[in-house]
Write an enzyme that holds these catalytic residues in place. Structure first.
Site, PDB file in Angstrom:
ATOM      1  N   ASP A  86    -100.348  23.480  20.026  1.00  0.00           N
ATOM      2  CA  ASP A  86    -101.034  22.594  19.162  1.00  0.00           C
ATOM      3  C   ASP A  86    -101.758  23.274  18.223  1.00  0.00           C
ATOM      4  O   ASP A  86    -102.956  23.344  18.500  1.00  0.00           O
ATOM      5  CB  ASP A  86    -101.222  21.494  19.918  1.00  0.00           C
ATOM      6  CG  ASP A  86    -101.578  20.409  18.645  1.00  0.00           C
ATOM      7  OD1 ASP A  86    -101.061  20.481  17.475  1.00  0.00           O
ATOM      8  OD2 ASP A  86    -102.377  19.422  19.192  1.00  0.00           O
ATOM      9  N   ASP A 267     -99.230  21.863  11.100  1.00  0.00           N
ATOM     10  CA  ASP A 267     -99.326  21.279  12.247  1.00  0.00           C
ATOM     11  C   ASP A 267     -98.147  21.395  13.136  1.00  0.00           C
ATOM     12  O   ASP A 267     -97.249  20.806  12.938  1.00  0.00           O
ATOM     13  CB  ASP A 267     -99.461  19.831  12.120  1.00  0.00           C
ATOM     14  CG  ASP A 267     -99.832  18.926  13.549  1.00  0.00           C
ATOM     15  OD1 ASP A 267     -99.815  19.515  14.558  1.00  0.00           O
ATOM     16  OD2 ASP A 267    -100.138  17.808  13.272  1.00  0.00           O
TER      17      ASP A 267
END
Length: 376
Positions: A86, A267
């Site tokens: 992430d 992201d």
């Protein structure tokens, strides 16, 4: 100079570690199938992340649309976990075997007593996300990502989890800057870097569009086989998130959003594209999209006639074709654009996997920049 840097990164491709990622069904898809999506969406809020001692707040981190996961191991002998790599957070955590939450019963848990290299740090931690919360404590152990070994790596062990019940991963491996991490901990990428695990402190993502297999995350360099042309480099605009400045967003030659410039986060923790609700609504109007059960839909017959949405970043156009930003689910064609970021302090956009599937992405920590090029 750009070409010299590019050649240097490509030359390192023989030394990089490439880890396969698997595309999973997202929680959004699971909730939609169970007719629970509307209730879930009504409870969500989006704000920028912040850090306060052992309490870390990531309200923007909504794992509703997380699709790509990979395996790591923790401990001696190794215990394997499926995690999200992430770019929107900096902490590593997995469930502890003593976790009593329902979410822990459906995921793999770490047993400290089965690891000879485990050390309990003891500090309690709390991490708030837009879609849930974890509470637990800090530990330290050997973590392996493929052939990379991170000794004495700090990580969180969750004792309670809320909002993670149906997610297709056990834990999260954050790749954001140390400022986003829990106080007095070193994120795994920084720990690997300090131990000389790779000569170039970069990592990169290739996300396959359709197939469950074929996606990868690579550490220590760039493999040019995964992209076309040359990498265009964009400076990071602040040093906690992988955040860049965006010039504008346009359709049919007309600027539809971000007219005076705005900020965007790249992201890997979400598939969707998020922005301020008012501006996302403007984009949907140009698509002739209508709101249906908390999501915007268009006529499937009209998809091929829709224009690309063009993101201008650092003077370069990055078009997103309608076949990318409209997803067909059964007989419904749904937009990947979602509102909700207006609660942040900036006019912030989030470019998730839908964008990153089209563009191979390189995250360069040393030079604090992101490289983008069309994916193969």
């Amino acid at each position: 100079m750009k070409w010299l840097v590019l050649l240097g990164l490509v030359a390192l491709s023989e030394c990089i570690v490439i880890l396969p990622l698997k595309k999973m069904k997202t929680l959004r898809e699971t909730l939609r199938e169970k007719n629970l999506l509307n209730n879930f969406l009504e409870e969500q809020a989006y704000r920028l992340s912040k850090n306060d001692s052992k309490i870390t707040i990531h309200p923007l981190r909504n794992y509703l649309d997380t699709a790509y996961v990979g395996n790591i191991t923790i401990g001696t002998p190794p215990q394997e976990f499926r995690v999200v790599f992430d770019t929107g957070s900096a902490n590593l955590w997995v469930p502890c075997i003593t976790c009593t939450s329902p979410a822990c019963y459906t995921h793999k848990t770490f047993n400290p007593q089965n690891s000879s290299s485990f050390r309990e740090v003891g500090s309690p931690i709390t991490i708030f996300y837009g879609s849930g919360i974890i509470q637990g404590f800090l530990g330290s152990d050997t973590v392996r990502i493929g052939n990379l070994v991170s000794p004495e790596q700090s990580f969180g062990l969750s004792l309670e989890e809320y909002g993670f019940d149906s997610l297709p991963f056990d834990g999260i491996l954050g790749l954001a800057f140390p400022a986003m991490g829990i106080e007095d901990t070193i994120p795994i990428f920084d720990n690997l870097w300090s131990h000389g695990a790779f000569s170039e402190p970069v990592f990169a993502f290739y996300l396959n569009t359709n197939k469950p297999e074929g996606s990868v995350v690579m550490f220590g360099g760039v493999d040019h086989r995964y992209y076309k042309g040359e990498l265009n480099w964009i400076p990071v605009s602040q040093t906690s998130h992988w955040q860049i400045s965006m010039n504008n967003i346009s359709m049919n030659g007309t600027v539809t959003a971000c007219s005076c410039g705005c900020e965007a986060l790249l992201d890997t923790g979400t598939s969707m594209i998020y922005g301020p609700t008012k501006l996302v609504t403007n984009i949907h109007k140009l698509m002739n999209a209508r709101l249906e059960n908390s999501e915007y839909v268009v006529s499937c017959d009209a998809v091929k006639t829709l224009p690309p949405v063009i993101f201008n970043i650092n003077g370069i156009d990055y078009p997103l074709r309608p076949q990318a930003y409209i997803i067909k689910i059964q007989n419904s064609c749904r937009s990947v654009f979602q509102g909700g970021t207006e609660n942040s302090s900036l006019n912030t956009w989030i470019l998730g996997d839908i964008f990153l599937r089209q563009y191979f992405s390189v995250f360069d920590r040393k030079n604090r920049r992101i490289g983008l090029a069309p994916a193969v």
